[in-house]
Design a protein around this motif. Sequence first.
Motif, PDB file in Angstrom:
ATOM      1  N   THR A 159      -3.250  15.290  -0.701  1.00 21.40           N
ATOM      2  CA  THR A 159      -3.415  13.844  -0.869  1.00 21.40           C
ATOM      3  C   THR A 159      -2.141  13.041  -0.563  1.00 21.40           C
ATOM      4  O   THR A 159      -2.190  12.076   0.188  1.00 21.40           O
ATOM      5  CB  THR A 159      -3.855  13.532  -2.315  1.00 21.40           C
ATOM      6  OG1 THR A 159      -4.778  14.510  -2.716  1.00 21.40           O
ATOM      7  CG2 THR A 159      -4.498  12.185  -2.424  1.00 21.40           C
ATOM      8  N   LYS A 160      -1.026  13.488  -1.142  1.00 21.62           N
ATOM      9  CA  LYS A 160       0.218  12.713  -1.005  1.00 21.62           C
ATOM     10  C   LYS A 160       0.594  12.553   0.470  1.00 21.62           C
ATOM     11  O   LYS A 160       0.861  11.455   0.939  1.00 21.62           O
ATOM     12  CB  LYS A 160       1.350  13.429  -1.735  1.00 21.62           C
ATOM     13  CG  LYS A 160       1.792  12.699  -2.968  1.00 21.62           C
ATOM     14  CD  LYS A 160       3.020  13.344  -3.561  1.00 21.62           C
ATOM     15  CE  LYS A 160       3.293  12.702  -4.910  1.00 21.62           C
ATOM     16  NZ  LYS A 160       4.185  13.478  -5.729  1.00 21.62           N
ATOM     17  N   LYS A 163      -1.814  10.317   2.393  1.00 21.18           N
ATOM     18  CA  LYS A 163      -1.669   8.895   2.048  1.00 21.18           C
ATOM     19  C   LYS A 163      -0.460   8.313   2.783  1.00 21.18           C
ATOM     20  O   LYS A 163      -0.481   7.164   3.211  1.00 21.18           O
ATOM     21  CB  LYS A 163      -1.526   8.742   0.534  1.00 21.18           C
ATOM     22  CG  LYS A 163      -2.067   7.450  -0.028  1.00 21.18           C
ATOM     23  CD  LYS A 163      -3.540   7.246   0.272  1.00 21.18           C
ATOM     24  CE  LYS A 163      -4.133   5.954  -0.137  1.00 21.18           C
ATOM     25  NZ  LYS A 163      -5.575   5.871   0.128  1.00 21.18           N
ATOM     26  N   GLN A 164       0.595   9.141   2.923  1.00 22.31           N
ATOM     27  CA  GLN A 164       1.770   8.652   3.664  1.00 22.31           C
ATOM     28  C   GLN A 164       1.451   8.516   5.150  1.00 22.31           C
ATOM     29  O   GLN A 164       1.858   7.580   5.819  1.00 22.31           O
ATOM     30  CB  GLN A 164       2.932   9.638   3.511  1.00 22.31           C
ATOM     31  CG  GLN A 164       3.695   9.413   2.229  1.00 22.31           C
ATOM     32  CD  GLN A 164       4.665  10.540   1.925  1.00 22.31           C
ATOM     33  OE1 GLN A 164       4.825  11.472   2.697  1.00 22.31           O
ATOM     34  NE2 GLN A 164       5.309  10.455   0.782  1.00 22.31           N
ATOM     35  N   PRO A 167      -1.693   5.200   5.409  1.00 25.19           N
ATOM     36  CA  PRO A 167      -1.627   4.531   4.107  1.00 25.19           C
ATOM     37  C   PRO A 167      -2.761   3.542   3.821  1.00 25.19           C
ATOM     38  O   PRO A 167      -3.114   3.341   2.670  1.00 25.19           O
ATOM     39  CB  PRO A 167      -0.277   3.800   4.132  1.00 25.19           C
ATOM     40  CG  PRO A 167       0.208   3.843   5.531  1.00 25.19           C
ATOM     41  CD  PRO A 167      -0.593   4.824   6.304  1.00 25.19           C
ATOM     42  N   LEU A 172      -9.402   8.658   0.557  1.00 22.36           N
ATOM     43  CA  LEU A 172      -9.194  10.089   0.303  1.00 22.36           C
ATOM     44  C   LEU A 172     -10.096  10.476  -0.868  1.00 22.36           C
ATOM     45  O   LEU A 172     -10.000   9.886  -1.952  1.00 22.36           O
ATOM     46  CB  LEU A 172      -7.732  10.370  -0.028  1.00 22.36           C
ATOM     47  CG  LEU A 172      -6.720   9.994   1.062  1.00 22.36           C
ATOM     48  CD1 LEU A 172      -5.310  10.369   0.630  1.00 22.36           C
ATOM     49  CD2 LEU A 172      -7.058  10.656   2.405  1.00 22.36           C
ATOM     50  N   GLY A 200      -2.670   9.420  -4.858  1.00 23.00           N
ATOM     51  CA  GLY A 200      -3.263   8.617  -3.790  1.00 23.00           C
ATOM     52  C   GLY A 200      -4.745   8.825  -3.548  1.00 23.00           C
ATOM     53  O   GLY A 200      -5.306   8.254  -2.612  1.00 23.00           O
ATOM     54  N   SER A 201      -5.416   9.640  -4.384  1.00 20.48           N
ATOM     55  CA  SER A 201      -6.869   9.795  -4.216  1.00 20.48           C
ATOM     56  C   SER A 201      -7.576   8.481  -4.527  1.00 20.48           C
ATOM     57  O   SER A 201      -7.187   7.775  -5.459  1.00 20.48           O
ATOM     58  CB  SER A 201      -7.427  10.825  -5.201  1.00 20.48           C
ATOM     59  OG  SER A 201      -7.049  12.096  -4.831  1.00 20.48           O
ATOM     60  N   ASP A 202      -8.593   8.196  -3.742  1.00 22.53           N
ATOM     61  CA  ASP A 202      -9.375   6.990  -4.013  1.00 22.53           C
ATOM     62  C   ASP A 202     -10.595   7.313  -4.879  1.00 22.53           C
ATOM     63  O   ASP A 202     -10.992   6.527  -5.726  1.00 22.53           O
ATOM     64  CB  ASP A 202      -9.816   6.367  -2.694  1.00 22.53           C
ATOM     65  CG  ASP A 202      -8.606   5.914  -1.892  1.00 22.53           C
ATOM     66  OD1 ASP A 202      -7.988   4.920  -2.306  1.00 22.53           O
ATOM     67  OD2 ASP A 202      -8.256   6.573  -0.905  1.00 22.53           O
TER      68      ASP A 202
END
Length: 234
Positions: A159-160, A163-164, A167, A172, A200-202
């Motif tokens: 995830t991290k 997300k980077q 963005p 995710l 950063g998971s949605d």
Amino acid sequence: MVDPRIIVALDCQNENEALALTAKLDPSLCRLKIGKELFTATGPQLVEKLMRLGFEIFLDLKFHDIPNTVKNACIAATRLGVWMINVHAMGGKKMLLAARKAIPIEKTRLIAVTLLTSMGPSDLNDIGLYEAPEEIVQRLALLARDCGLDGVVCSALETKQLKQLIPDNFYLITPGIRPIDSATNDQQRVTTPRQAIENGSDYLVIGRPITQANDPLLMLQRLTAEINIQKVTL
Ligand code: C5P
């Protein structure tokens, strides 16, 4: 409009089991994921029934076929009115573009599966893929983004980085979630709901910690509170 972050994996064998479980859940706190097992057993009727009860549905059928077939499958899923569907990014650019074209943006979210988490390095070598799994995941996620898809399913560990890499405006969706005091079952690499959101998971796909809890609704309420709690920095 409420946008619950928890998607309960409805890994049931038949309609009765699924309805008994969903009677203990609250559509304002979760969405439901219906996969190949339950959909093959019950068909679209159960999807429609659950939608009438107020639940939004993630139809997890992971389409992977020639572009024309995937396009038509996506049209059929969109007609059902489900909230989210998915396809395999491995199906390639033409297939992803055909899927995207089939689904009006804003209607049904279209996401991609990158690499199945069951595929380790030696499984990848068996099919002629020699890059590290994370590199393949990133490449497929970028392909999905470039084809206009709305996001990817990814493991908590990816995830991290993802997300980077991407963005904005790219969902995710993360399985492998375990509250601190839950059994890990057959999941190897897990994170807590709170950690997954911070990474950063949605949306979080959560199955057994909720479906096998003594009180599924109480567990759902507890996990929702855990996700929503504001982080206090001193
Ligand atoms: O019960 P549990 O929380 O482990 O359920 C997770 C759900 O997410 C299951 O439906 C499983 O098939 C799905 N899933 C997963 N790992 C992936 C992709 C999907 O656990 N990489």
